[in-house]
Every structure is written in C-alpha cells, then in structure tokens.
Scaffold this motif. Structure first.
Motif, PDB file in Angstrom:
ATOM      1  N   ALA A  17       0.832  -1.207   0.000  1.00 13.92           N
ATOM      2  CA  ALA A  17       0.000   0.000   0.000  1.00 13.92           C
ATOM      3  C   ALA A  17       0.863   1.251   0.000  1.00 13.92           C
ATOM      4  N   VAL A  18       1.913   1.269   0.813  1.00 11.45           N
ATOM      5  CA  VAL A  18       2.815   2.425   0.864  1.00 11.45           C
ATOM      6  C   VAL A  18       3.540   2.575  -0.473  1.00 11.45           C
ATOM      7  N   THR A  19       3.979   1.470  -1.047  1.00  8.43           N
ATOM      8  CA  THR A  19       4.663   1.501  -2.340  1.00  8.43           C
ATOM      9  C   THR A  19       3.742   2.033  -3.429  1.00  8.43           C
ATOM     10  N   ALA A  20       2.486   1.585  -3.444  1.00  9.22           N
ATOM     11  CA  ALA A  20       1.524   2.068  -4.445  1.00  9.22           C
ATOM     12  C   ALA A  20       1.299   3.559  -4.285  1.00  9.22           C
ATOM     13  N   SER A  21       1.186   4.018  -3.035  1.00 10.21           N
ATOM     14  CA  SER A  21       0.988   5.442  -2.778  1.00 10.21           C
ATOM     15  C   SER A  21       2.208   6.241  -3.238  1.00 10.21           C
ATOM     16  N   ALA A  22       3.405   5.735  -2.971  1.00 11.25           N
ATOM     17  CA  ALA A  22       4.623   6.413  -3.403  1.00 11.25           C
ATOM     18  C   ALA A  22       4.708   6.445  -4.923  1.00 11.25           C
ATOM     19  N   GLN A  23       4.279   5.368  -5.585  1.00  9.81           N
ATOM     20  CA  GLN A  23       4.301   5.341  -7.046  1.00  9.81           C
ATOM     21  C   GLN A  23       3.350   6.374  -7.621  1.00  9.81           C
ATOM     22  N   ASP A  24       2.167   6.556  -7.003  1.00 13.31           N
ATOM     23  CA  ASP A  24       1.231   7.575  -7.468  1.00 13.31           C
ATOM     24  C   ASP A  24       1.860   8.961  -7.356  1.00 13.31           C
ATOM     25  N   THR A  25       2.531   9.220  -6.221  1.00 15.58           N
ATOM     26  CA  THR A  25       3.178  10.511  -6.019  1.00 15.58           C
ATOM     27  C   THR A  25       4.260  10.718  -7.080  1.00 15.58           C
ATOM     28  N   GLU A  26       5.052   9.683  -7.340  1.00 17.28           N
ATOM     29  CA  GLU A  26       6.082   9.795  -8.366  1.00 17.28           C
ATOM     30  C   GLU A  26       5.461   9.989  -9.742  1.00 17.28           C
ATOM     31  N   ARG A  27       4.368   9.318  -9.991  1.00 14.31           N
ATOM     32  CA  ARG A  27       3.706   9.402 -11.299  1.00 14.31           C
ATOM     33  C   ARG A  27       3.222  10.818 -11.582  1.00 14.31           C
ATOM     34  N   TYR A  28       2.588  11.435 -10.587  1.00 18.18           N
ATOM     35  CA  TYR A  28       1.957  12.735 -10.806  1.00 18.18           C
ATOM     36  C   TYR A  28       2.837  13.912 -10.403  1.00 18.18           C
ATOM     37  N   GLY A  29       3.727  13.723  -9.457  1.00 25.93           N
ATOM     38  CA  GLY A  29       4.576  14.820  -9.009  1.00 25.93           C
ATOM     39  C   GLY A  29       3.772  15.958  -8.411  1.00 25.93           C
ATOM     40  N   LYS A  30       4.381  17.119  -8.370  1.00 24.89           N
ATOM     41  CA  LYS A  30       3.718  18.313  -7.842  1.00 24.89           C
ATOM     42  C   LYS A  30       2.921  18.963  -8.966  1.00 24.89           C
ATOM     43  N   GLN A  31       1.732  19.449  -8.620  1.00 23.71           N
ATOM     44  CA  GLN A  31       0.862  20.057  -9.627  1.00 23.71           C
ATOM     45  C   GLN A  31       0.258  21.357  -9.118  1.00 23.71           C
ATOM     46  N   LYS A  32       0.013  22.264 -10.053  1.00 19.53           N
ATOM     47  CA  LYS A  32      -0.736  23.496  -9.804  1.00 19.53           C
ATOM     48  C   LYS A  32      -1.915  23.471 -10.768  1.00 19.53           C
ATOM     49  N   VAL A  33      -3.122  23.594 -10.219  1.00 21.47           N
ATOM     50  CA  VAL A  33      -4.326  23.432 -11.031  1.00 21.47           C
ATOM     51  C   VAL A  33      -5.335  24.510 -10.683  1.00 21.47           C
ATOM     52  N   VAL A  34      -6.010  25.010 -11.720  1.00 23.82           N
ATOM     53  CA  VAL A  34      -7.136  25.915 -11.500  1.00 23.82           C
ATOM     54  C   VAL A  34      -8.385  25.276 -12.094  1.00 23.82           C
ATOM     55  N   TYR A  35      -9.396  25.130 -11.248  1.00 20.44           N
ATOM     56  CA  TYR A  35     -10.701  24.630 -11.678  1.00 20.44           C
ATOM     57  C   TYR A  35     -11.593  25.840 -11.955  1.00 20.44           C
ATOM     58  N   HIS A  36     -12.267  25.826 -13.097  1.00 23.17           N
ATOM     59  CA  HIS A  36     -13.098  26.941 -13.559  1.00 23.17           C
ATOM     60  C   HIS A  36     -14.567  26.561 -13.429  1.00 23.17           C
ATOM     61  N   ILE A  37     -15.297  27.334 -12.626  1.00 19.06           N
ATOM     62  CA  ILE A  37     -16.729  27.075 -12.452  1.00 19.06           C
ATOM     63  C   ILE A  37     -17.491  28.363 -12.768  1.00 19.06           C
ATOM     64  N   ASN A  38     -18.267  28.307 -13.850  1.00 16.15           N
ATOM     65  CA  ASN A  38     -19.076  29.467 -14.238  1.00 16.15           C
ATOM     66  C   ASN A  38     -20.445  29.035 -14.758  1.00 16.15           C
ATOM     67  N   TYR A  39     -20.904  27.880 -14.300  1.00 10.74           N
ATOM     68  CA  TYR A  39     -22.157  27.330 -14.800  1.00 10.74           C
ATOM     69  C   TYR A  39     -23.134  27.116 -13.652  1.00 10.74           C
ATOM     70  N   ASP A  40     -24.385  26.961 -14.012  1.00 10.20           N
ATOM     71  CA  ASP A  40     -25.445  26.677 -13.057  1.00 10.20           C
ATOM     72  C   ASP A  40     -25.299  25.231 -12.590  1.00 10.20           C
ATOM     73  N   GLY A  41     -25.467  25.007 -11.313  1.00 12.89           N
ATOM     74  CA  GLY A  41     -25.298  23.666 -10.750  1.00 12.89           C
ATOM     75  C   GLY A  41     -26.464  22.733 -10.996  1.00 12.89           C
ATOM     76  N   GLY A  42     -27.559  23.244 -11.500  1.00 14.57           N
ATOM     77  CA  GLY A  42     -28.717  22.400 -11.787  1.00 14.57           C
ATOM     78  C   GLY A  42     -29.506  22.050 -10.538  1.00 14.57           C
ATOM     79  N   THR A  43     -30.494  21.200 -10.724  1.00 13.46           N
ATOM     80  CA  THR A  43     -31.341  20.803  -9.604  1.00 13.46           C
ATOM     81  C   THR A  43     -30.498  20.102  -8.546  1.00 13.46           C
ATOM     82  N   GLU A  44     -30.721  20.472  -7.330  1.00 12.77           N
ATOM     83  CA  GLU A  44     -30.013  19.908  -6.179  1.00 12.77           C
ATOM     84  C   GLU A  44     -28.501  20.082  -6.276  1.00 12.77           C
ATOM     85  N   SER A  45     -28.058  21.055  -7.050  1.00  7.39           N
ATOM     86  CA  SER A  45     -26.632  21.386  -7.189  1.00  7.39           C
ATOM     87  C   SER A  45     -25.779  20.201  -7.615  1.00  7.39           C
ATOM     88  N   LYS A  46     -26.338  19.329  -8.450  1.00 11.17           N
ATOM     89  CA  LYS A  46     -25.606  18.118  -8.864  1.00 11.17           C
ATOM     90  C   LYS A  46     -24.298  18.439  -9.570  1.00 11.17           C
TER      91      LYS A  46
END
Length: 151
Positions: A17-46
C-alpha cells in the motif's frame, strides 16, 4: 504458526500500500491546477457537487501536499457558494476542500453586476477570496503555470 502468517501477510500488504501510494506521487509529481466554475449547478446542485468530487479525487490521487488548487468562480458559478448557504452537504464539502488548502476565488465583477453580497449571500467567503475579474484571474493563473480544468 497461523498468527505469524497473518502478521507477515499484514506487513506485506502494508508495504504494498505504501509503495503504491509512493508510485502515485512519483507518477503525478507536484501540480498546480485551476478549476473553472461558471455554470449553473442544476437541480439539487448536482453539477457543483460533481465538480467538488472531481477536486477531491484529484487530491486523493496526487496528495494534498503535492497539489496547489484554486477554484475560480464567476457568473453562474457563484451559485455554488450561494447554494452552500442552505445546503449542509455542500458546506461540508467546501469546508473539507478548504481544509486541504483549496482556494476558492470569487469574481468581483459578478458580485457587483449581480448585486451579490459576499458576506451575506455566499458561504464562507472573505474579502481576501475576492479577485477583480474571474476570467482575468484564470489567465493570470495559467500564465503562472496552473493547469486549467473545467469540470
């Protein structure tokens, strides 16, 4: 003997489990991400809840310590934080994401244009969360190396 086999098996699983977690970290590395939300969430904010799940899944895959996440909200996207005023599920999700250092940035042009009070009408928004322009902020963050994602 069964006890020893069980202990060895548990130890092997823990190492895997620790090895798999370390492999994921190595796979993705450090990231900077911006999520853009400018839409209506719809019924019940789905749609809003789906976007928040995307962000949490991203954190789970990369690790909060390896991820710098901003959520830029403008136009109808402010509906996310408006809906959260009365939706305890959204409040919990937004609070959890903020607790993992996700920054929510709110467009001042939308606040002014729609006569929205960030302190009265939006959930957990502070003056430092306000940016002059949502679209200009998206461009600025991309120039700074943030990957753009529109969930």
């Amino acid at each position: 003997m069964k006890y020893i086999i069980a202990l060895v098996s548990a130890a092997v699983l823990a190492v895997l489990a620790v090895t798999a977690s370390a492999q994921d970290t190595e796979r993705y590395g450090k990231q900077k991400v911006v999520y853009h939300i400018n839409y209506d969430g719809g019924t019940e904010s789905k749609a809003y809840k789906g976007a928040m799940r995307n962000i949490q899944n991203h954190i789970n895959a990369v690790g909060a310590e390896n991820l710098d996440v901003k959520v830029v909200l403008h136009g109808n996207g402010l509906g996310l934080l408006m809906a959260a005023k009365d939706d305890s599920t959204l409040q919990t999700v937004v609070g959890s994401l903020k607790g993992q250092n996700v920054g929510f940035q709110v467009c001042n042009n939308t606040l002014k244009g729609r006569k929205i009070s960030y302190s009265d009408d939006l959930y957990d928004v502070w003056e430092e969360d306000i940016v002059p322009s949502g679209v200009a902020e998206l461009s600025r963050l991309q120039q700074m190396g943030y990957t753009y994602i529109k969930p």
